[in-house]
Scaffold this motif. Sequence first.
Motif, PDB file in Angstrom:
ATOM      1  N   UNK A  87     -27.771  44.448  11.190  1.00 15.82           N
ATOM      2  CA  UNK A  87     -27.923  44.385   9.742  1.00 15.82           C
ATOM      3  C   UNK A  87     -28.877  43.265   9.363  1.00 15.82           C
ATOM      4  N   UNK A  88     -30.130  43.373   9.772  1.00 18.18           N
ATOM      5  CA  UNK A  88     -31.101  42.373   9.357  1.00 18.18           C
ATOM      6  C   UNK A  88     -31.737  41.627  10.510  1.00 18.18           C
ATOM      7  N   UNK A  89     -32.510  40.584  10.165  1.00 15.22           N
ATOM      8  CA  UNK A  89     -33.365  39.923  11.150  1.00 15.22           C
ATOM      9  C   UNK A  89     -33.079  38.433  11.263  1.00 15.22           C
ATOM     10  N   UNK A  90     -31.829  38.077  11.045  1.00 12.20           N
ATOM     11  CA  UNK A  90     -31.395  36.710  11.304  1.00 12.20           C
ATOM     12  C   UNK A  90     -31.404  36.446  12.808  1.00 12.20           C
ATOM     13  N   UNK A  91     -31.515  35.172  13.174  1.00 14.27           N
ATOM     14  CA  UNK A  91     -31.460  34.824  14.592  1.00 14.27           C
ATOM     15  C   UNK A  91     -30.132  35.249  15.217  1.00 14.27           C
ATOM     16  N   UNK A  92     -29.092  35.395  14.389  1.00 13.54           N
ATOM     17  CA  UNK A  92     -27.799  35.847  14.901  1.00 13.54           C
ATOM     18  C   UNK A  92     -27.904  37.221  15.536  1.00 13.54           C
ATOM     19  N   UNK A  93     -28.846  38.026  15.066  1.00 12.45           N
ATOM     20  CA  UNK A  93     -29.101  39.342  15.651  1.00 12.45           C
ATOM     21  C   UNK A  93     -30.247  39.292  16.658  1.00 12.45           C
ATOM     22  N   UNK A  94     -31.314  38.567  16.323  1.00 16.51           N
ATOM     23  CA  UNK A  94     -32.521  38.591  17.153  1.00 16.51           C
ATOM     24  C   UNK A  94     -32.290  38.016  18.544  1.00 16.51           C
ATOM     25  N   UNK A  95     -31.537  36.924  18.637  1.00 15.17           N
ATOM     26  CA  UNK A  95     -31.322  36.294  19.936  1.00 15.17           C
ATOM     27  C   UNK A  95     -30.605  37.231  20.903  1.00 15.17           C
ATOM     28  N   UNK A  96     -29.448  37.795  20.533  1.00 17.83           N
ATOM     29  CA  UNK A  96     -28.785  38.704  21.479  1.00 17.83           C
ATOM     30  C   UNK A  96     -29.557  39.992  21.719  1.00 17.83           C
ATOM     31  N   UNK A  97     -30.290  40.486  20.715  1.00 18.30           N
ATOM     32  CA  UNK A  97     -31.094  41.693  20.934  1.00 18.30           C
ATOM     33  C   UNK A  97     -32.194  41.405  21.945  1.00 18.30           C
ATOM     34  N   UNK A  98     -32.834  40.263  21.831  1.00 19.21           N
ATOM     35  CA  UNK A  98     -33.887  39.898  22.787  1.00 19.21           C
ATOM     36  C   UNK A  98     -33.323  39.816  24.198  1.00 19.21           C
ATOM     37  N   UNK A  99     -32.102  39.308  24.328  1.00 18.59           N
ATOM     38  CA  UNK A  99     -31.489  39.152  25.650  1.00 18.59           C
ATOM     39  C   UNK A  99     -31.037  40.490  26.234  1.00 18.59           C
ATOM     40  N   UNK A 100     -30.389  41.326  25.405  1.00 15.09           N
ATOM     41  CA  UNK A 100     -29.773  42.552  25.913  1.00 15.09           C
ATOM     42  C   UNK A 100     -30.682  43.779  25.812  1.00 15.09           C
ATOM     43  N   UNK A 101     -31.555  43.777  24.805  1.00 14.11           N
ATOM     44  CA  UNK A 101     -32.438  44.936  24.592  1.00 14.11           C
ATOM     45  C   UNK A 101     -33.869  44.456  24.330  1.00 14.11           C
ATOM     46  N   UNK A 102     -34.525  43.931  25.356  1.00 17.51           N
ATOM     47  CA  UNK A 102     -35.862  43.343  25.145  1.00 17.51           C
ATOM     48  C   UNK A 102     -36.880  44.330  24.586  1.00 17.51           C
ATOM     49  N   UNK A 103     -36.776  45.613  24.954  1.00 15.25           N
ATOM     50  CA  UNK A 103     -37.726  46.592  24.395  1.00 15.25           C
ATOM     51  C   UNK A 103     -37.518  46.749  22.890  1.00 15.25           C
ATOM     52  N   UNK A 154     -36.327  44.412  20.955  1.00 10.87           N
ATOM     53  CA  UNK A 154     -36.834  43.176  20.348  1.00 10.87           C
ATOM     54  C   UNK A 154     -38.342  43.284  20.129  1.00 10.87           C
ATOM     55  N   UNK A 155     -39.061  43.817  21.112  1.00 12.32           N
ATOM     56  CA  UNK A 155     -40.502  44.006  20.951  1.00 12.32           C
ATOM     57  C   UNK A 155     -40.798  45.023  19.856  1.00 12.32           C
ATOM     58  N   UNK A 156     -39.954  46.020  19.726  1.00 21.29           N
ATOM     59  CA  UNK A 156     -40.120  47.008  18.658  1.00 21.29           C
ATOM     60  C   UNK A 156     -39.991  46.346  17.293  1.00 21.29           C
ATOM     61  N   UNK A 157     -39.047  45.442  17.150  1.00 21.50           N
ATOM     62  CA  UNK A 157     -38.890  44.703  15.898  1.00 21.50           C
ATOM     63  C   UNK A 157     -40.147  43.889  15.606  1.00 21.50           C
ATOM     64  N   UNK A 158     -40.701  43.272  16.660  1.00 16.43           N
ATOM     65  CA  UNK A 158     -41.903  42.457  16.464  1.00 16.43           C
ATOM     66  C   UNK A 158     -43.113  43.320  16.094  1.00 16.43           C
ATOM     67  N   UNK A 159     -43.112  44.596  16.485  1.00 17.06           N
ATOM     68  CA  UNK A 159     -44.203  45.477  16.070  1.00 17.06           C
ATOM     69  C   UNK A 159     -44.210  45.637  14.549  1.00 17.06           C
ATOM     70  N   UNK A 160     -43.034  45.714  13.970  1.00 14.91           N
ATOM     71  CA  UNK A 160     -42.937  45.853  12.515  1.00 14.91           C
ATOM     72  C   UNK A 160     -43.012  44.503  11.811  1.00 14.91           C
ATOM     73  N   UNK A 161     -42.396  43.484  12.424  1.00 14.93           N
ATOM     74  CA  UNK A 161     -42.302  42.167  11.786  1.00 14.93           C
ATOM     75  C   UNK A 161     -42.714  41.085  12.787  1.00 14.93           C
ATOM     76  N   UNK A 162     -44.032  40.946  13.012  1.00 18.71           N
ATOM     77  CA  UNK A 162     -44.529  40.071  14.080  1.00 18.71           C
ATOM     78  C   UNK A 162     -44.029  38.632  13.998  1.00 18.71           C
ATOM     79  N   UNK A 163     -43.881  38.102  12.789  1.00 17.97           N
ATOM     80  CA  UNK A 163     -43.506  36.697  12.669  1.00 17.97           C
ATOM     81  C   UNK A 163     -41.994  36.484  12.656  1.00 17.97           C
TER      82      UNK A 163
END
Length: 242
Positions: free
Chosen positions: A198-214, A216-225
């Motif tokens: 539910x959003x792009x807080x570090x509370x979501x981004x950190x575990x997504x980057x660890x468990x689902x790196x692809x 996480x990269x998909x999120x960065x395609x839409x929201x690079x910063x």
Amino acid sequence: MSTFDDFPHNRGDALIAEYKERYGDKTLIAFSRGKDSIAVALALRDKIEMVPFHYDDCPGLEFVEESLAYYEKHLFGRKILRMPHPAFYKHLRDGMFQPVGRAELLAAASIPNLSHSDIVRMVKKQEGIEGEILSATGLRALDNAVRFISIRKHGAIRGTAGNWAPIWDWTKQQLLETIEKSGVSLPADYTFLPRSFDGFSYLYLIPIKEHYPRDYQRILEWFPLAQAEMLRWEINQRFFPT
């Protein structure tokens, strides 16, 4: 002190019967993959036809798609419609986590300003639904005082708001027991996210980057910063360790 006995609302099957009398044998269900929306689907299963749709916070995330496919098979027995979350378009219009060059392009792109009512109209059109129909939600009176007062004041079926609350009187224990007895699993990300995505807080981004790196990269395609949100967390940890 107010109790459920003070509520002038039907419950359980009586509430479903009241809804069907007023709106017919079909209901929408905004399915977040969270425990509340799973419980609503279980409460309505085999009692009314459900048209589930999912708000995509970020299109194409693999862990979201995998769990939606699971619930299509094991909970609904039909396709869950994927719809754009109004907040997703708003983030793009506002240039959230966008480099300057892309933000300028997005500002000129006339991105639509969609509301939840617009999404419901899109779902109805796609499903060929005519007439008034409401969305079932996992709103429960015991979640907090605001919801308790809202349901007591407006009822469990709120036509003006476009939704109804089939499990408004359930306790958290009843909800969890219902899911456990059903054999339907919570989504895998429930084990490491604070709640369903539910959003792009570090509370979501950190575990997504660890468990689902692809993803996480998909999120960065839409929201690079969005990486800046991660940097903010790292700086806070460095100077204000817990």
